[in-house]
Design an enzyme around this catalytic site. Structure first.
Site, PDB file in Angstrom:
ATOM      1  CB  SER A 123      -0.856  -0.027   1.272  1.00 14.61           C
ATOM      2  OG  SER A 123      -1.491   1.194   1.479  1.00 14.61           O
ATOM      3  CE1 TYR A 148      -4.131  -2.778   5.724  1.00 18.04           C
ATOM      4  CE2 TYR A 148      -3.547  -0.493   5.251  1.00 18.04           C
ATOM      5  CZ  TYR A 148      -3.863  -1.767   4.813  1.00 18.04           C
ATOM      6  OH  TYR A 148      -3.896  -2.040   3.460  1.00 18.04           O
ATOM      7  CE  LYS A 152      -1.606  -4.582   3.531  1.00 25.19           C
ATOM      8  NZ  LYS A 152      -1.879  -5.909   2.960  1.00 25.19           N
TER       9      LYS A 152
HETATM   10  P1  NAD Z   1     -11.220  -6.842   1.333  1.00 23.33           P
HETATM   11  O1  NAD Z   1     -11.455  -6.839   2.797  1.00 23.33           O
HETATM   12  O2  NAD Z   1     -12.349  -6.552   0.441  1.00 23.33           O
HETATM   13  O3  NAD Z   1     -10.589  -8.249   0.900  1.00 23.33           O
HETATM   14  C1  NAD Z   1      -9.786  -9.028   1.750  1.00 23.33           C
HETATM   15  C2  NAD Z   1     -10.367 -10.438   1.754  1.00 23.33           C
HETATM   16  O4  NAD Z   1      -9.534 -11.273   2.569  1.00 23.33           O
HETATM   17  C3  NAD Z   1     -11.773 -10.516   2.330  1.00 23.33           C
HETATM   18  O5  NAD Z   1     -12.599 -11.234   1.432  1.00 23.33           O
HETATM   19  C4  NAD Z   1     -11.610 -11.257   3.651  1.00 23.33           C
HETATM   20  O6  NAD Z   1     -12.743 -12.042   3.957  1.00 23.33           O
HETATM   21  C5  NAD Z   1     -10.360 -12.077   3.383  1.00 23.33           C
HETATM   22  N1  NAD Z   1      -9.562 -12.387   4.585  1.00 23.33           N
HETATM   23  C6  NAD Z   1      -9.174 -11.539   5.573  1.00 23.33           C
HETATM   24  N2  NAD Z   1      -8.458 -12.201   6.497  1.00 23.33           N
HETATM   25  C7  NAD Z   1      -8.392 -13.503   6.092  1.00 23.33           C
HETATM   26  C8  NAD Z   1      -7.796 -14.682   6.625  1.00 23.33           C
HETATM   27  N3  NAD Z   1      -7.159 -14.681   7.803  1.00 23.33           N
HETATM   28  N4  NAD Z   1      -7.911 -15.835   5.930  1.00 23.33           N
HETATM   29  C9  NAD Z   1      -8.572 -15.861   4.762  1.00 23.33           C
HETATM   30  N5  NAD Z   1      -9.165 -14.785   4.213  1.00 23.33           N
HETATM   31  C10 NAD Z   1      -9.076 -13.616   4.874  1.00 23.33           C
HETATM   32  O7  NAD Z   1     -10.002  -5.845   1.065  1.00 23.33           O
HETATM   33  P2  NAD Z   1      -9.458  -5.271  -0.317  1.00 23.33           P
HETATM   34  O8  NAD Z   1      -9.781  -3.836  -0.376  1.00 23.33           O
HETATM   35  O9  NAD Z   1      -9.831  -6.158  -1.432  1.00 23.33           O
HETATM   36  O10 NAD Z   1      -7.895  -5.363  -0.028  1.00 23.33           O
HETATM   37  C11 NAD Z   1      -7.145  -6.477  -0.476  1.00 23.33           C
HETATM   38  C12 NAD Z   1      -5.702  -6.294  -0.068  1.00 23.33           C
HETATM   39  O11 NAD Z   1      -5.210  -5.072  -0.605  1.00 23.33           O
HETATM   40  C13 NAD Z   1      -5.475  -6.199   1.449  1.00 23.33           C
HETATM   41  O12 NAD Z   1      -4.267  -6.856   1.753  1.00 23.33           O
HETATM   42  C14 NAD Z   1      -5.366  -4.716   1.691  1.00 23.33           C
HETATM   43  O13 NAD Z   1      -4.600  -4.440   2.822  1.00 23.33           O
HETATM   44  C15 NAD Z   1      -4.648  -4.274   0.419  1.00 23.33           C
HETATM   45  N6  NAD Z   1      -4.872  -2.858   0.080  1.00 23.33           N
HETATM   46  C16 NAD Z   1      -6.152  -2.389  -0.031  1.00 23.33           C
HETATM   47  C17 NAD Z   1      -6.355  -1.042  -0.359  1.00 23.33           C
HETATM   48  C18 NAD Z   1      -7.743  -0.472  -0.461  1.00 23.33           C
HETATM   49  O14 NAD Z   1      -7.885   0.746  -0.411  1.00 23.33           O
HETATM   50  N7  NAD Z   1      -8.780  -1.271  -0.625  1.00 23.33           N
HETATM   51  C19 NAD Z   1      -5.250  -0.209  -0.585  1.00 23.33           C
HETATM   52  C20 NAD Z   1      -3.962  -0.740  -0.464  1.00 23.33           C
HETATM   53  C21 NAD Z   1      -3.791  -2.083  -0.129  1.00 23.33           C
HETATM   54  C1  WQD Z   2      -9.583   9.649   0.739  1.00 24.75           C
HETATM   55  C2  WQD Z   2      -9.783  11.140   0.987  1.00 24.75           C
HETATM   56  C3  WQD Z   2     -10.156  11.706   3.299  1.00 24.75           C
HETATM   57  C4  WQD Z   2     -14.030   9.778   3.699  1.00 24.75           C
HETATM   58  C5  WQD Z   2      -7.045   4.665   2.938  1.00 24.75           C
HETATM   59  C6  WQD Z   2      -6.013   3.993   3.805  1.00 24.75           C
HETATM   60  C7  WQD Z   2      -4.828   3.583   2.981  1.00 24.75           C
HETATM   61  C8  WQD Z   2      -5.250   2.744   1.780  1.00 24.75           C
HETATM   62  C9  WQD Z   2      -6.356   3.393   1.016  1.00 24.75           C
HETATM   63  C10 WQD Z   2      -5.087   0.420   2.313  1.00 24.75           C
HETATM   64  C11 WQD Z   2      -9.055  11.630   2.248  1.00 24.75           C
HETATM   65  C12 WQD Z   2     -11.366  12.062   2.447  1.00 24.75           C
HETATM   66  C13 WQD Z   2     -12.832  10.244   3.188  1.00 24.75           C
HETATM   67  C14 WQD Z   2     -15.045  10.711   4.049  1.00 24.75           C
HETATM   68  C15 WQD Z   2     -13.609  12.491   3.326  1.00 24.75           C
HETATM   69  N1  WQD Z   2      -5.767   1.474   2.183  1.00 24.75           N
HETATM   70  N2  WQD Z   2     -12.624  11.587   3.003  1.00 24.75           N
HETATM   71  N3  WQD Z   2     -14.784  12.046   3.842  1.00 24.75           N
HETATM   72  O1  WQD Z   2      -7.305   7.711   3.666  1.00 24.75           O
HETATM   73  O2  WQD Z   2      -6.350   7.995   1.344  1.00 24.75           O
HETATM   74  O3  WQD Z   2      -6.455   5.782   2.333  1.00 24.75           O
HETATM   75  O4  WQD Z   2      -7.422   3.759   1.895  1.00 24.75           O
HETATM   76  O5  WQD Z   2      -3.904   0.260   2.240  1.00 24.75           O
HETATM   77  O6  WQD Z   2      -3.990   2.854   3.816  1.00 24.75           O
HETATM   78  O7  WQD Z   2      -5.610   4.910   4.793  1.00 24.75           O
HETATM   79  O8  WQD Z   2      -8.555   6.859   1.629  1.00 24.75           O
HETATM   80  O9  WQD Z   2     -10.888   6.880   0.896  1.00 24.75           O
HETATM   81  O10 WQD Z   2     -10.383   6.991   3.377  1.00 24.75           O
HETATM   82  O11 WQD Z   2      -9.880   8.960   1.944  1.00 24.75           O
HETATM   83  O12 WQD Z   2     -13.422  13.703   3.172  1.00 24.75           O
HETATM   84  O13 WQD Z   2     -16.108  10.347   4.535  1.00 24.75           O
HETATM   85  O14 WQD Z   2     -11.172  11.392   1.225  1.00 24.75           O
HETATM   86  O15 WQD Z   2      -9.937  12.710   4.256  1.00 24.75           O
HETATM   87  O16 WQD Z   2      -8.591  12.913   1.961  1.00 24.75           O
HETATM   88  P1  WQD Z   2      -7.134   7.205   2.321  1.00 24.75           P
HETATM   89  P2  WQD Z   2     -10.006   7.348   1.987  1.00 24.75           P
END
Ligand code: NAD
Ligand code: WQD
Length: 338
Positions: A123, A148, A152
């Site tokens: 991330s 969190y 990562k």
């Molecule tokens: P998500 O929660 O939709 O998907 C994660 C999935 O993993 C879920 O279906 C959950 O049920 C499953 N899971 C969690 N713990 C588990 C375990 N112990 N065993 C088996 N399954 C398990 O999340 P996402 O948004 O699809 O994110 C996927 C990956 O990407 C994560 O590692 C997250 O940290 C990373 N990521 C997400 C974002 C984002 O903004 N969505 C940004 C950067 C990184």
């Molecule tokens: C985006 C912008 C908020 C909600 C998060 C995690 C990051 C990564 C991606 C996993 C920001 C603003 C949001 C609301 C708002 N995940 N906002 N009102 O914070 O960039 O990143 O998701 O790795 O680790 O921190 O994403 O979508 O929460 O926010 O004004 O109700 O929207 O302040 O500027 P963020 P976000």
């Protein structure tokens, strides 16, 4: 074409990546414990691809279960590891849940698998608050701003060490920026449980009437309109980046055993720009008000994407409007509104 395990494959990014992998001709099997997803996603995957991937409900923290899984699945060539907990605020309240789930799950997988090719969901959060923009992969990794984020950073460190010790393992860590949107069919998408913490699901839930109004966290930041800047990437562009990264490992064209790539569009948008783009693609007026800054928010971050563009040969191709439109179609589909 290879047999690929997708952990967390019923989750948001995982399910879209399953579609992209099947489209590329790979055979996909999925592990998910359904802690943040639903079995219904399998139906969406089947409708889109015409194939029902092999699914195993399993918690990766359960070492014995993971051992048994791999003793029955000996021909997996690659793993795309999404399974993790991902809510930043929850990780502050319950850090042990995050360290346990995100790190034990990863370690158990690495203990049990003989697969040589591993893609890790990292991330942009590993960068913290950037000194220079756009942010490159060699920017310093600063102390994590949440448990969190720390999982990562530690996950990347674990993988780096394990690739050094294991001659046959190759890893690509993809550092995602802000994934949004859904598959154009609206058969799969993001389904947050409870009140959404992320901007776009909060916007679509407000537009559909589930939430009264959006709070814009802070309008006094030093940006063009006072609101924070992020690099919003269409989830299908992100999904395709996984397929390309995996192919690099399968083809053995990686230059290092552990590689890292930013996966973003390279462009930043403010919160107000996202709201206005959403209003324009949906034809709706979004109720919102300005609220105090949210603790822990970085002011501005967007990706330097040259490494992914040149080395991986991948570039985001979908626009912010397309991503928001697909998020809206998905929200309407989920709520049965056509
Ligand atoms: P998500 O929660 O939709 O998907 C994660 C999935 O993993 C879920 O279906 C959950 O049920 C499953 N899971 C969690 N713990 C588990 C375990 N112990 N065993 C088996 N399954 C398990 O999340 P996402 O948004 O699809 O994110 C996927 C990956 O990407 C994560 O590692 C997250 O940290 C990373 N990521 C997400 C974002 C984002 O903004 N969505 C940004 C950067 C990184
Ligand atoms: C985006 C912008 C908020 C909600 C998060 C995690 C990051 C990564 C991606 C996993 C920001 C603003 C949001 C609301 C708002 N995940 N906002 N009102 O914070 O960039 O990143 O998701 O790795 O680790 O921190 O994403 O979508 O929460 O926010 O004004 O109700 O929207 O302040 O500027 P963020 P976000």
């Amino acid at each position: 074409m290879a047999k690929i395990l997708v952990t967390g494959g019923l989750g948001y990014i995982g399910s879209h990546t399953v579609v992209a992998l099947i489209n590329q001709g790979h055979e996909v099997c999925i592990i998910d414990d359904l802690s943040n997803s639903s079995l219904k996603v399998l139906d969406g995957l089947e409708k889109i691809t015409g194939k029902k991937p092999d699914f195993c409900q399993l918690d990766l923290r359960d070492l014995e279960a993971v051992k048994i899984y791999f003793s029955n699945q000996t021909d997996i060539e690659g793993i795309v590891h999404f399974a993790a907990s991902k809510a930043v605020g929850e990780s502050v309240e319950n850090p042990l849940l995050y360290y346990h789930n995100n790190l034990t799950g990863l370690i158990n997988l690495l203990k049990c698998t003989a697969a040589k090719n591993f893609i890790f969901s990292s991330s942009c959060t590993v960068y913290g608050s950037p000194d220079d923009l756009p942010i490159t992969e060699d920017a310093p990794i600063k102390p994590a701003m949440s448990p969190y984020g720390n999982t990562k950073q530690i996950g990347e460190e674990i993988l780096k060490d394990v690739t050094l010790a294991n001659p046959s393992l190759n890893v690509i860590a993809l550092r995602y920026f802000n994934p949004i949107g859904a598959h154009h069919s609206a058969l799969i998408g993001e389904l947050p449980i409870g009140i959404p913490q992320n901007l776009v699901p909060f916007i679509t839930q407000t537009a559909i009437g589930l939430r009264q109004e959006l709070k814009v966290f802070g309008n006094d930041y030093p940006t063009v309109d006072g609101t924070c800047v992020r690099d919003y990437i269409h989830v299908m562009d992100l999904a395709e980046a996984h397929v390309i990264a995996l192919q690099r490992l399968l083809n053995q064209t990686n230059e290092d055993k552990f590689e890292v790539f930013n996966v973003g569009t390279g462009a930043g948008s403010t919160v107000l720009e996202v709201i206005h783009a959403f209003e324009s693609v949906s034809g709706l007026k979004l109720p919102f008000k300005f609220a105090p800054r949210r603790e822990g928010d970085v002011i501005e971050i967007y990706a330097h994407t040259e490494k992914a563009n040149k080395v991986l040969g991948w570039k985001a191709s979908r626009t912010l409007d397309e991503a928001l439109k697909s998020a809206w179609l998905w929200e309407c589909h989920v709520r049965n509104i056509s």
